[in-house]
Scaffold this motif. Structure first.
Motif, PDB file in Angstrom:
ATOM      1  N   ALA A   3      59.794  37.505  63.813  1.00 34.73           N
ATOM      2  CA  ALA A   3      58.904  36.466  63.320  1.00 34.73           C
ATOM      3  C   ALA A   3      59.710  35.400  62.597  1.00 34.73           C
ATOM      4  O   ALA A   3      60.666  35.693  61.903  1.00 34.73           O
ATOM      5  N   ALA A   4      59.320  34.164  62.778  1.00 39.87           N
ATOM      6  CA  ALA A   4      59.952  33.060  62.069  1.00 39.87           C
ATOM      7  C   ALA A   4      59.542  33.144  60.600  1.00 39.87           C
ATOM      8  O   ALA A   4      58.455  33.607  60.273  1.00 39.87           O
ATOM      9  N   VAL A   5      60.418  32.708  59.750  1.00 43.72           N
ATOM     10  CA  VAL A   5      60.113  32.706  58.323  1.00 43.72           C
ATOM     11  C   VAL A   5      59.252  31.480  58.033  1.00 43.72           C
ATOM     12  O   VAL A   5      59.604  30.367  58.397  1.00 43.72           O
ATOM     13  N   ILE A   6      58.117  31.720  57.406  1.00 40.92           N
ATOM     14  CA  ILE A   6      57.201  30.635  57.079  1.00 40.92           C
ATOM     15  C   ILE A   6      57.231  30.422  55.582  1.00 40.92           C
ATOM     16  O   ILE A   6      57.031  31.359  54.807  1.00 40.92           O
ATOM     17  N   SER A   7      57.467  29.208  55.202  1.00 42.05           N
ATOM     18  CA  SER A   7      57.531  28.849  53.795  1.00 42.05           C
ATOM     19  C   SER A   7      56.174  29.091  53.128  1.00 42.05           C
ATOM     20  O   SER A   7      55.137  28.733  53.677  1.00 42.05           O
ATOM     21  N   PRO A   8      56.193  29.680  51.938  1.00 44.09           N
ATOM     22  CA  PRO A   8      54.932  29.852  51.205  1.00 44.09           C
ATOM     23  C   PRO A   8      54.245  28.512  50.958  1.00 44.09           C
ATOM     24  O   PRO A   8      53.021  28.437  50.945  1.00 44.09           O
ATOM     25  N   ASN A   9      55.033  27.462  50.781  1.00 38.17           N
ATOM     26  CA  ASN A   9      54.452  26.134  50.566  1.00 38.17           C
ATOM     27  C   ASN A   9      53.697  25.658  51.803  1.00 38.17           C
ATOM     28  O   ASN A   9      52.625  25.064  51.694  1.00 38.17           O
ATOM     29  N   LEU A  10      54.258  25.910  52.993  1.00 37.80           N
ATOM     30  CA  LEU A  10      53.592  25.534  54.238  1.00 37.80           C
ATOM     31  C   LEU A  10      52.299  26.314  54.390  1.00 37.80           C
ATOM     32  O   LEU A  10      51.250  25.759  54.725  1.00 37.80           O
ATOM     33  N   PHE A  11      52.366  27.611  54.139  1.00 43.16           N
ATOM     34  CA  PHE A  11      51.176  28.456  54.246  1.00 43.16           C
ATOM     35  C   PHE A  11      50.095  27.976  53.274  1.00 43.16           C
ATOM     36  O   PHE A  11      48.925  27.856  53.645  1.00 43.16           O
ATOM     37  N   GLU A  12      50.467  27.710  52.047  1.00 41.79           N
ATOM     38  CA  GLU A  12      49.500  27.263  51.039  1.00 41.79           C
ATOM     39  C   GLU A  12      48.901  25.912  51.417  1.00 41.79           C
ATOM     40  O   GLU A  12      47.698  25.692  51.286  1.00 41.79           O
ATOM     41  N   ALA A  13      49.732  25.004  51.920  1.00 38.96           N
ATOM     42  CA  ALA A  13      49.229  23.690  52.339  1.00 38.96           C
ATOM     43  C   ALA A  13      48.219  23.838  53.478  1.00 38.96           C
ATOM     44  O   ALA A  13      47.181  23.178  53.491  1.00 38.96           O
ATOM     45  N   ALA A  14      48.507  24.726  54.419  1.00 41.17           N
ATOM     46  CA  ALA A  14      47.581  24.966  55.529  1.00 41.17           C
ATOM     47  C   ALA A  14      46.283  25.578  55.004  1.00 41.17           C
ATOM     48  O   ALA A  14      45.190  25.191  55.428  1.00 41.17           O
ATOM     49  N   ARG A  15      46.408  26.519  54.093  1.00 40.73           N
ATOM     50  CA  ARG A  15      45.218  27.159  53.523  1.00 40.73           C
ATOM     51  C   ARG A  15      44.327  26.146  52.828  1.00 40.73           C
ATOM     52  O   ARG A  15      43.101  26.235  52.857  1.00 40.73           O
ATOM     53  N   LEU A  16      44.941  25.134  52.228  1.00 42.98           N
ATOM     54  CA  LEU A  16      44.186  24.099  51.518  1.00 42.98           C
ATOM     55  C   LEU A  16      43.674  22.996  52.445  1.00 42.98           C
ATOM     56  O   LEU A  16      43.030  22.055  51.995  1.00 42.98           O
ATOM     57  N   GLY A  17      44.003  23.110  53.740  1.00 43.11           N
ATOM     58  CA  GLY A  17      43.446  22.166  54.708  1.00 43.11           C
ATOM     59  C   GLY A  17      44.356  21.046  55.155  1.00 43.11           C
ATOM     60  O   GLY A  17      43.904  20.124  55.827  1.00 43.11           O
ATOM     61  N   ASP A  18      45.639  21.096  54.813  1.00 39.17           N
ATOM     62  CA  ASP A  18      46.582  20.065  55.242  1.00 39.17           C
ATOM     63  C   ASP A  18      46.728  20.130  56.769  1.00 39.17           C
ATOM     64  O   ASP A  18      47.222  21.108  57.323  1.00 39.17           O
ATOM     65  N   ALA A  19      46.297  19.074  57.448  1.00 38.52           N
ATOM     66  CA  ALA A  19      46.275  19.049  58.911  1.00 38.52           C
ATOM     67  C   ALA A  19      47.660  19.232  59.513  1.00 38.52           C
ATOM     68  O   ALA A  19      47.830  19.955  60.505  1.00 38.52           O
ATOM     69  N   GLU A  20      48.657  18.613  58.932  1.00 38.67           N
ATOM     70  CA  GLU A  20      50.022  18.729  59.443  1.00 38.67           C
ATOM     71  C   GLU A  20      50.543  20.170  59.306  1.00 38.67           C
ATOM     72  O   GLU A  20      51.172  20.709  60.216  1.00 38.67           O
ATOM     73  N   ALA A  21      50.238  20.804  58.198  1.00 41.40           N
ATOM     74  CA  ALA A  21      50.665  22.193  57.974  1.00 41.40           C
ATOM     75  C   ALA A  21      49.963  23.130  58.953  1.00 41.40           C
ATOM     76  O   ALA A  21      50.590  24.047  59.499  1.00 41.40           O
ATOM     77  N   ILE A  22      48.687  22.896  59.197  1.00 38.12           N
ATOM     78  CA  ILE A  22      47.951  23.726  60.163  1.00 38.12           C
ATOM     79  C   ILE A  22      48.563  23.576  61.550  1.00 38.12           C
ATOM     80  O   ILE A  22      48.785  24.567  62.249  1.00 38.12           O
ATOM     81  N   ALA A  23      48.858  22.354  61.936  1.00 42.53           N
ATOM     82  CA  ALA A  23      49.464  22.115  63.253  1.00 42.53           C
ATOM     83  C   ALA A  23      50.820  22.809  63.362  1.00 42.53           C
ATOM     84  O   ALA A  23      51.143  23.401  64.392  1.00 42.53           O
ATOM     85  N   ARG A  24      51.616  22.787  62.288  1.00 34.85           N
ATOM     86  CA  ARG A  24      52.923  23.460  62.307  1.00 34.85           C
ATOM     87  C   ARG A  24      52.765  24.973  62.396  1.00 34.85           C
ATOM     88  O   ARG A  24      53.526  25.639  63.105  1.00 34.85           O
TER      89      ARG A  24
END
Length: 99
Positions: A3-24
């Motif tokens: 599995a690729a390492v996913i930054s906690p910041n990216l995960f949190e941004a996606a959880r909060l609805g950041d469209a770019e983070a969700i797409a990544r």
């Protein structure tokens, strides 16, 4: 497959609805979506179609913020089909993120 390492910041941004983070995150989970599609489809062409369908539905709902009815109309699919694809795409993403 590792599995690729996913930054906690990216995960949190996606959880909060950041469209770019969700797409990544969707891009990161693409191999899992493909593996599931290959395992459940009869041909490789069907698997590629299924992979794209899961991705498209997740992007329309979570990034473009379209309603289920809007997605169904865009894809020419039933509401139930859209909901099932969205559920499976999210389940695959969740499975990938919790490994």
């Amino acid at each position: 497959m590792s599995a690729a390492v996913i930054s906690p910041n990216l995960f949190e941004a996606a959880r909060l609805g950041d469209a770019e983070a969700i797409a990544r995150l969707l891009e990161t989970t693409q191999p899992d979506i493909r593996r599931y599609a290959r395992a459940t489809c009869r041909s490789s062409a069907d698997a590629e179609d299924a992979t794209q369908e899961y991705r498209d539905v997740a992007l329309m709902r979570d990034v473009k913020e379209m309603t289920i009815d809007e997605i169904a109309a865009t894809l020419g699919a039933s509401r139930q089909t859209v909901k099932a694809r969205l559920h499976r795409a999210r389940a695959l993403m969740r499975e990938y993120l919790t490994r």
